[in-house]
Design a protein around this motif. Structure first.
Motif, PDB file in Angstrom:
ATOM      1  N   TYR A  81       0.740  -1.106   0.131  1.00 40.49           N
ATOM      2  CA  TYR A  81       0.084   0.107  -0.070  1.00 40.49           C
ATOM      3  C   TYR A  81       0.760   1.216  -0.065  1.00 40.49           C
ATOM      4  O   TYR A  81       1.547   1.416   0.969  1.00 40.49           O
ATOM      5  CB  TYR A  81      -0.964   0.066   1.335  1.00 40.49           C
ATOM      6  N   CYS A  82       0.507   2.286  -0.871  1.00 39.38           N
ATOM      7  CA  CYS A  82       1.327   3.328  -1.192  1.00 39.38           C
ATOM      8  C   CYS A  82       0.734   4.369  -0.330  1.00 39.38           C
ATOM      9  O   CYS A  82      -0.424   5.038  -0.648  1.00 39.38           O
ATOM     10  CB  CYS A  82       1.328   3.822  -2.610  1.00 39.38           C
ATOM     11  N   THR A  83       1.363   4.854   0.918  1.00 41.82           N
ATOM     12  CA  THR A  83       0.735   5.619   2.020  1.00 41.82           C
ATOM     13  C   THR A  83       0.285   6.777   1.395  1.00 41.82           C
ATOM     14  O   THR A  83      -0.677   7.558   2.064  1.00 41.82           O
ATOM     15  CB  THR A  83       1.890   5.739   3.340  1.00 41.82           C
ATOM     16  N   ASN A  98      -5.313  -7.278   5.534  1.00 45.18           N
ATOM     17  CA  ASN A  98      -5.262  -8.206   4.499  1.00 45.18           C
ATOM     18  C   ASN A  98      -3.865  -8.760   4.116  1.00 45.18           C
ATOM     19  O   ASN A  98      -3.517  -9.322   2.859  1.00 45.18           O
ATOM     20  CB  ASN A  98      -5.721  -7.610   3.201  1.00 45.18           C
ATOM     21  N   ASN A  99      -2.961  -8.870   5.010  1.00 44.67           N
ATOM     22  CA  ASN A  99      -1.490  -9.568   5.074  1.00 44.67           C
ATOM     23  C   ASN A  99      -0.722  -8.711   3.680  1.00 44.67           C
ATOM     24  O   ASN A  99      -0.466  -9.460   2.796  1.00 44.67           O
ATOM     25  CB  ASN A  99      -1.445 -11.066   4.704  1.00 44.67           C
ATOM     26  N   ILE A 100      -0.757  -7.379   3.743  1.00 46.82           N
ATOM     27  CA  ILE A 100      -0.064  -6.795   2.716  1.00 46.82           C
ATOM     28  C   ILE A 100       1.386  -6.172   3.323  1.00 46.82           C
ATOM     29  O   ILE A 100       1.477  -6.310   4.411  1.00 46.82           O
ATOM     30  CB  ILE A 100      -0.907  -5.692   1.951  1.00 46.82           C
ATOM     31  N   HIS A 101       1.871  -5.396   2.404  1.00 43.76           N
ATOM     32  CA  HIS A 101       3.062  -4.555   2.632  1.00 43.76           C
ATOM     33  C   HIS A 101       2.872  -2.999   2.725  1.00 43.76           C
ATOM     34  O   HIS A 101       1.942  -2.636   2.065  1.00 43.76           O
ATOM     35  CB  HIS A 101       4.310  -5.319   1.902  1.00 43.76           C
ATOM     36  N   THR A 304       3.839  -4.696  -6.056  1.00 39.34           N
ATOM     37  CA  THR A 304       3.273  -3.588  -6.702  1.00 39.34           C
ATOM     38  C   THR A 304       2.866  -2.572  -5.512  1.00 39.34           C
ATOM     39  O   THR A 304       2.949  -3.052  -4.397  1.00 39.34           O
ATOM     40  CB  THR A 304       1.852  -3.899  -7.363  1.00 39.34           C
ATOM     41  N   GLU A 305       2.828  -1.253  -6.003  1.00 40.71           N
ATOM     42  CA  GLU A 305       2.484  -0.320  -4.922  1.00 40.71           C
ATOM     43  C   GLU A 305       1.353   0.397  -5.352  1.00 40.71           C
ATOM     44  O   GLU A 305       1.258   1.356  -6.298  1.00 40.71           O
ATOM     45  CB  GLU A 305       3.729   0.762  -4.900  1.00 40.71           C
ATOM     46  N   PHE A 306      -0.071  -0.058  -4.862  1.00 43.34           N
ATOM     47  CA  PHE A 306      -1.245   0.508  -5.289  1.00 43.34           C
ATOM     48  C   PHE A 306      -1.722   1.412  -4.130  1.00 43.34           C
ATOM     49  O   PHE A 306      -1.981   0.924  -3.203  1.00 43.34           O
ATOM     50  CB  PHE A 306      -2.173  -0.564  -5.595  1.00 43.34           C
TER      51      PHE A 306
END
Length: 465
Positions: A81-83, A98-101, A304-306
């Motif tokens: 996730y792109c803050t 959701n177990n993301i970065h 990916t950085e969404f």
């Protein structure tokens, strides 16, 4: 004769749609009765529908899983996730279910990362990808979390000097990535992105400053397209160049195992929006695999950085039409009870399009209008330039209040608009509510922030202590 607002929408677009339905003549968004929100909280009103954040994350993860299975792609996928799209805690809390970065852009982002670690929202296995131009405070903060043992923090090298600055502060071996300076679209006033290192210089940079440095482990090549992931010649051309650099660098650097295809997915900005996400992912994965197979190198893990894709479609804003001004024989101005400059700054700053629909009175006849905000600024308006088509709404009737909604506004608007601060002509920031579902699927709302008061603004200005 079909003269109702419903007829107009139904003939112009496919309607109803997944997130938009009608209950009698009132609009519903993800089965949320918007007129009930208006009756309970008033307008102007901003809202965030939290479950949509998780919905979009899991859609993307599923698309990548299917594509990797289809292409027999033997590597992993990591959703970051792109803050910068929205830093709010309620966004982070929902996203990290959701177990993301996470991907950061500046110094204070690292403070948010530390807060998330302390609260257990992320852990030592979470990747922290540190992007952006880095100087003193950002370097200090990155070094601190690495020195404190977070081994999956990967600073992405933006320029040659950053490497030395990081090594001065970090006391242990650490992972790094390198950002490619992509070429910009022809419409830009400059040829190459100001961020990153040129295609032709990356392998030489690795050989000269990284290869024999026992303190560094190059893990990632970072590729970012400012205009996002789109099915056009420009994007595919830049992707091919990026893959060639990855292959060349991989042959020199055995520790390199990840490719970050930064650049976001588009989000729905019209009821006519069409985008085949699965096709795009299939093509990207396929092109990477073909190139790596031909070069006889292992395929990379994909990051990916969404940002906008993660949070954009969760947001909305509702306004009341206060009055109609007939300025000449052709132009009718419907005046909203807020300001576009204050609440949806992208509409006037970059002509950003959002979905705009009437919230009520869908069975009334319609008319063509312009929308004006409450400031005295001539740029405080929303018209066909932003809306793709002329704006049609149910006819103004001072005896029958009309409400309108803007949807998929959840990315950037609060931070660009200066949340909690001063706004043009001192138009107050609207009330903001959060909408969630409980374990039984029942909708629940809570107030995140009240509408700004005169006292709030005077205190910022120094009139009240």
């Amino acid at each position: 004769m079909n003269t109702k607002y419903f007829d107009l929408i139904n003939q112009t677009y496919y309607f109803p749609q997944e997130e938009f339905t009608l209950d009698k003549d009132n609009l519903q968004f993800h089965n949320i009765d918007l007129m009930k929100l208006v009756e309970k909280y008033g307008t102007p009103l901003k809202f965030t529908y939290l479950p949509q954040i998780s919905n979009n994350i899991n859609k993307a993860k599923n698309w990548f899983r299917k594509s990797m299975e289809k292409n027999k792609y033997e590597a992993k996928y990591y959703y970051c996730y792109c803050t910068k799209s929205s830093h709010f805690e309620y966004v982070m809390n929902e996203a990290f279910k959701n177990n993301i970065h996470i991907e950061t852009s500046s110094a204070f982002d690292i403070n948010i990362v530390e807060n998330l670690m302390a609260s257990g929202k992320i852990n030592k296995s979470t990747y922290v990808i540190c992007n952006g131009f880095k100087r003193d405070q950002y370097i200090e903060n990155i070094a601190r979390i690495i020195n404190n043992g977070h081994k999956n923090t990967i600073p992405i090298i933006d320029n040659y000097e950053e490497l030395d600055l990081l090594q001065e502060k970090i006391k242990r071996k650490f992972k790094i990535g390198i950002r490619i300076a992509a070429e910009e679209e022809p419409k830009f006033e400059f040829y190459t992105s100001r961020l990153g290192i040129g295609y032709k210089n990356i392998v030489q940079f690795y050989k000269k400053q990284i290869q024999d440095n026992k303190k560094l482990e190059l893990k990632m090549l970072h590729f970012f397209i400012n205009t996002g992931i789109n099915d056009n010649a420009y994007y595919w051309n830049e992707l091919v160049k990026c893959i060639k650099v990855y292959v060349s660098l991989k042959k020199e650097c055995p520790t390199l195992d990840s490719l970050n295809i930064g650049g976001g997915f588009p989000i729905k900005n019209s009821l006519a929006f069409e985008y085949d996400y699965q096709y795009m992912i299939d093509e990207i994965i396929n092109q990477i695999k073909i190139a790596c197979d031909e070069a006889e190198v292992d395929v990379p893990n994909i990051f990916t950085e969404f940002g906008s894709y993660t949070v954009g479609e969760s947001g909305g804003a509702i306004y009341q039409i206060l009055y109609q001004k007939q300025q000449n024989d052709r132009e009718k101005w419907n005046m909203i009870d807020s300001s576009f400059i204050t609440t949806l700054p992208d509409t006037w700053a970059i002509n950003k399009r959002f979905i705009m629909l009437a919230v009520n009175r869908w069975n009334d006849t319609y008319e063509r209008v312009l929308l004006g905000g409450m400031t005295c600024d001539s740029d405080d308006y929303y018209n066909s330039e932003q809306n793709m088509n002329a704006i049609y709404l149910p006819k103004y009737n001072k005896e029958k209040p009309l409400y309108i909604g803007f949807f998929n506004t959840g990315a950037y608007q609060e931070t660009i608009g200066g949340y909690g601060g001063l706004h043009h002509c001192l138009i107050p920031e609207p009330k903001h509510i959060l909408i969630d579902k409980d374990e039984n699927g029942i909708l629940a709302t809570e107030i995140f922030s009240e509408q700004q008061t005169a006292e709030d603004v005077l205190k910022i200005l120094g009139y009240a202590k």
